[in-house]
Design an enzyme around this catalytic site. Structure first.
Site, PDB file in Angstrom:
ATOM      1  CE  LYS A 114      -4.430  -1.560   1.726  1.00  0.00           C
ATOM      2  NZ  LYS A 114      -5.451  -1.483   2.764  1.00  0.00           N
ATOM      3  CE  LYS A 196      -5.504  -8.333  -2.354  1.00  0.00           C
ATOM      4  NZ  LYS A 196      -5.501  -7.773  -1.000  1.00  0.00           N
ATOM      5  CE  LYS A 199     -11.954  -3.803   0.228  1.00  0.00           C
ATOM      6  NZ  LYS A 199     -12.845  -4.332   1.215  1.00  0.00           N
TER       7      LYS A 199
END
Ligand code: TYM
Length: 331
Positions: A114, A196, A199
């Site tokens: 992130k 992966k 969202k």
């Protein structure tokens, strides 16, 4: 008081809840309701670690609660609430911060991912995110935590911190176990099947959102990346096909071998449409039910008020113990 073991899980109300969230976590939630004392949380404080539009965050929070209900979570059996409604989560996180090492947090894979994606906003919350998750779990003396594979490292940290507190101050926390489904714990992106399904993916072709309409689902499946060759089998060098087979098998509750057998001699195009069909069959009814539930705000607010009250009672009990053990004077 129930003598069932406690189970806790949560999902962030960030953007689109995906088919990955559904297969890896959400669809399993309702199956635990009879055997465990279940607590399911909408973890809104976690979402703030990435910049949010406030009005959208409020909307997403109600949407996720409605989705929980549409997926079969029953407020009469499970405690459903919003993380920020129970301030004990943030309070315990502060205490646990004092026994967590910066080195441990900077090694977390999700933090590294992130922070490379949001280089203009590597805030303390992003780094401290796992400690808030540890608090979510430990506050409720949780025995079992259903999650997808990407949260495994955070669960290991939870166990380490629980042990550390218990050895420093005497037994306080139950040390939880993860529940990671054998199949479907890591659903991959349709556009880039080595990453992966996420969202927050900027490429909307990479994920199926549980709010996508039937046509969008078919379109996304049509453009899903497959592999060279034409065999429909699960294999290490066939990421795209293996991912689609996993989706097909988990949603049909069959094994990978059974799924492979169903597609012997079938073209990639027909295979992809069969996958689209089972996705639609599964999520269309959920989508419609969620919209009906969402229309009754009064009921949602009641679920939230009741849930927070129940959660607060359990959380306070643990937090008081913790405050006492570390030497704080009781209020
Ligand atoms: P979140 O909101 O990113 O994801 C919710 C759940 O979905 C699983 N998941 C997946 N499973 C399979 N394939 C995928 N592609 C996929 N993507 C996501 C996640 O593993 C997760 O179980 N930190 C957590 C939320 C959280 C939590 C908690 C979970 C906060 N506190 C306490 C359990 C217990 C998260 O960001 O999940």
């Amino acid at each position: 008081m129930s003598d069932k073991k406690r189970l806790f899980s949560g999902i962030q109300p960030t953007g689109n809840i995906t088919l990955g969230n559904y297969i890896g976590a959400l669809r399993n939630f309702s199956t635990f309701q009879d055997e465990f004392d279940c607590i399911y949380c909408v973890v809104d404080l976690h979402s703030l670690t990435v910049r949010q539009n406030p009005a959208q965050l409020r909307k997403n929070t109600y949407e996720l609660l409605a989705l929980y209900l549409a997926c079969g979570l029953d407020p009469a059996k499970s405690t459903l609430f919003i993380q920020s409604h129970v301030s004990e989560h943030a309070e315990l996180a502060w205490i646990l911060n004092t026994i967590t090492y910066v080195g441990e947090l900077s090694r977390m894979t999700q933090f590294k991912d992130k922070s490379s994606k949001h280089q203009d906003n590597i805030n303390m919350g992003l780094m401290d995110y796992p400690v808030l998750m540890v608090s979510d779990i430990l506050l409720y003396q949780t025995a079992l935590v259903p999650i997808g594979a990407d949260q495994k490292q955070h669960l290991e940290l939870t166990r380490d911190i629980a042990h550390r507190f218990n050895t420093s101050y005497s037994d306080t926390f139950v040390v939880p176990e993860p529940f990671i489904p054998k199949a479907g714990a890591r659903i991959m992106s349709l556009a880039e099947p080595t990453s992966k399904m996420s969202k927050s993916d900027e490429n909307i072709k990479g994920f199926i959102s549980l709010t996508d309409d039937d046509e969008t689902i078919r379109r996304k499946l049509k453009s899903a990346v497959t592999d060279s060759g034409n065999e429909i089998v699960a294999r290490d060098d066939k990421h795209g096909v293996t991912n689609l087979l996993t989706i097909y098998a988990t949603l049909n509750n069959i094994t990978m071998q059974e799924a492979e057998k169903a597609f012997v001699g079938v073209s990639y195009a027909d295979f992809k449409m069969a996958v689209a069909d089972i996705i639609i069959e599964t999520i269309a009814p959920i989508r419609e039910l969620k919209n009906e539930i969402l229309a009754d705000k009064g009921n949602l607010d009641k679920v939230l008020t009741d849930g927070a009250e129940r959660a607060r009672f359990m959380a306070r009990k643990t937090l008081s113990k913790v405050y006492k053990k570390v030497g704080l004077i009781q209020r």
